[in-house]
Enzyme design. Structure first.
Site: not given
Length: 204
Positions: A17, A44, A137
């Site tokens: 991300s 992301h 994540d």
């Protein structure tokens, strides 16, 4: 495990991300035209926010680059980027599917969703790479990749603009390689060359 000891890899999944777009623009253009594994990238992103990245990568990369589409066949030596606002999954027939299921750890696309579905498909022929990012994540997905026999590489957290993602992987397992930022492209290239050699051996 040394990062150049990986062979028989058919697919690479990459998750990140914060700071990962800049990293991908440096790393992915270094993959050679004869790179064998398919590469699936989940960063992301919000809706309608990945097309610009896909266009930049397509202009710079030697491999074909696509935004992932529902029911799209996964082709070797091709880069697929998860579209913003959708989960990207790998199906057992080695095609892609898109989902608007709820976000995972506030993210859609979710790295965990991609990694877990790819692990179910490719098992020990999968390599997962977790790079810079500001959430956990990807950690559960990396653990699933390992449980299915695949390999896990991470970017060195000390060199990440946002180290939370690779640190979250470290909290669950010992990765096969912790890569300095400048080593990432070379490590992937060695995997691709090894995979190409393996495929040639199988066809001879």
């Amino acid at each position: 495990m040394r990062p150049d000891s990986t062979d028989s890899i058919e697919a690479i999944v990459i998750g990140g991300s914060s700071g990962s777009v800049e990293l991908m623009l440096k790393v992915l253009p270094q993959l050679p035209a004869d790179f064998a594994p398919a590469v699936l990238v989940c960063l992301h992103a919000g809706p309608n926010s990945t097309q610009g990245l896909v266009e930049l990568l397509a202009d710079r990369c030697q491999l074909p680059v696509f935004e992932g589409e529902d029911k799209q066949e996964i082709v070797a030596g091709t880069i697929y980027v998860a579209p913003g606002g959708y989960h990207l999954l790998v199906e057992r027939d080695r095609s892609l599917s898109l989902s608007v299921d709820p976000p995972v750890l506030y993210a859609r696309p979710s790295i965990d969703v991609l990694f877990e579905s790819a692990a179910a498909c490719y098992a020990d022929r999968l390599l997962a790479l977790v790079v810079t990012g500001a959430s956990a994540d990807g950690a559960a997905g990396a653990e699933r990749v390992r449980l299915c026999g695949g390999r896990v590489f991470i970017q060195d957290p000390a060199e990440c603009p946002a180290p939370t993602m690779p640190q979250a992987v470290l909290s669950r397992l010992e990765p096969d390689a912790i890569l300095h930022t400048v080593e990432i492209a070379d490590a992937l290239c060695r995997v691709g060359v090894s995979a190409s050699s393996s495929l040639r051996d199988q066809s001879s």
